[in-house]
Design an enzyme around this catalytic site. Structure first.
Site, mmCIF file in Angstrom:
data_model
loop_
_atom_site.group_PDB
_atom_site.id
_atom_site.type_symbol
_atom_site.label_atom_id
_atom_site.label_comp_id
_atom_site.label_asym_id
_atom_site.label_seq_id
_atom_site.Cartn_x
_atom_site.Cartn_y
_atom_site.Cartn_z
ATOM 1 C CE LYS A 48 -4.189 -1.880 0.597
ATOM 2 N NZ LYS A 48 -5.411 -1.543 -0.157
ATOM 3 C CE LYS A 102 -11.467 -4.347 -2.262
ATOM 4 N NZ LYS A 102 -10.825 -3.404 -3.166
#
Ligand code: MG
Length: 330
Positions: A130, A228
């Site tokens: 990230k 997702k």
């Protein structure tokens, strides 16, 4: 007749999990969906209002009024998959193939040589870092990966602008640049800008996916879509990807272990049906949160997640003990 019940929960992040969130406890709800004559299926509902989802309270309130968001519809699809597996008395993972996951690192500070050595020994081939919080630190940590042979995924959650992203890329060594499988949501999605950038470094779209107008996508503004299934209809995206030779990665929604197990199951089934299209998954996210009863039952072996004891998604005993609250009857 369908009876839906819910149980609110909180997950406590061990640290900030991306560039746009904090460490305050995250709220979600487990869902129990009971089909008359069919049985019970379980699912998770874990909104990320930071990324444009309706709040948990709003979605539950809407459900009471028989109004189902796209996210809730996906949760109900998960519950349907669970009830089917429970009916078959099989683990939900048994329908697909084992699928490798990337190793998720929420802060560059964790990316030490010792960690790299340890995860490679465990069999991980891909890390996902990230980014977007500390430009200099992130560049330094990435450049230290020279020679490790790791495949690299970066995720900025669209937290920087295009100029800053170009500068970031310019600081990376050519070997590290070549090891980048893709960069997720570097900056806000604009088809033309992404298409140009995608020539320099492969891009992947995740939270920015809602902005994509597929009918206007003629070339490839990104090399992969991060799907997702907790939020997005996989078949819809699959069709678009197949048509344009775009790869797919299935990830969890950084949600409750119940949601994670569902995502892993979906990833395994699509890996089985479309082995070349599906990249490594990104479902190993339960360890981002403080351990609790559910995550304690999850077992991993390097990049693989094992089935949880029980049938369907597992967790049978814990789910039976949850103090469910009735929400709506259909
Ligand atoms: Mg992402």
């Amino acid at each position: 007749m369908i009876q839906i019940s819910f149980h609110p929960y909180k997950l406590v992040p061990l640290k900030a999990v991306n560039a746009v969130t904090t460490t305050t406890a995250r709220e979600g709800a487990l869902l129990k969906v009971e089909w008359e004559g069919m049985g019970i299926g379980y699912a998770d509902l874990h909104p990320w209002p930071e990324f444009g989802d309706l709040s948990l309270q709003q979605q539950l309130e809407d459900m009471r009024r028989k109004k189902f968001s796209a996210q809730v519809q996906q949760s109900i699809w998960f519950a349907e998959r669970d009830v089917q597996a429970r009916h078959d008395k099989k683990s939900i993972l048994s329908y697909g193939v084992p699928v490798k996951n990337n190793y998720l690192i929420s802060s560059y500070a964790d990316l030490t040589p010792a960690l790299v050595k340890a995860i490679q020994e465990q069999g991980f081939e891909t890390i996902k870092l990230k980014c977007g919080k500390d430009f200099i630190g992130e560049v330094r940590a990435l450049n230290s990966l020279d020679g490790t042979g790791l495949r690299i995924r970066l995720d900025f959650n669209a937290s920087i602008d295009e100029a800053a992203f170009r500068k970031f890329l310019g600081e990376l060594s050519s070997e590290v640049l070549a090891s980048i499988e893709y960069v997720e949501d570097p900056f806000e999605y604009k088809a033309v800008h992404w298409q140009e950038m995608n020539e320099l470094v492969p891009l992947a779209i995740d939270n920015e996916l809602a902005k994509v107008e597929w009918s206007k996508v003629s070339a490839r503004p990104f090399a992969a879509v991060v799907v997702k299934p907790a939020k997005t209809n996989v078949e819809d995206v699959l069709e678009q990807c197949l048509r344009r030779n775009i790869k797919m990665t299935i990830t969890s929604n950084m949600d409750h272990p119940v949601g994670v197990m569902h995502a892993v199951a979906v990833a395994g089934e699509y890996k089985k049906s479309h082995p070349d299209l599906m990249l490594e998954a990104g479902c190993l996210t339960h360890s981002l949160y403080q351990a609790e009863a559910f995550s304690n039952l999850m077992k991993t072996q390097g990049p693989y997640l094992h089935p949880v004891p029980g049938v369907g998604i597992g967790f049978d005993q814990l789910l039976a003990e949850v103090p469910w609250q009735p929400l709506v009857r259909l």
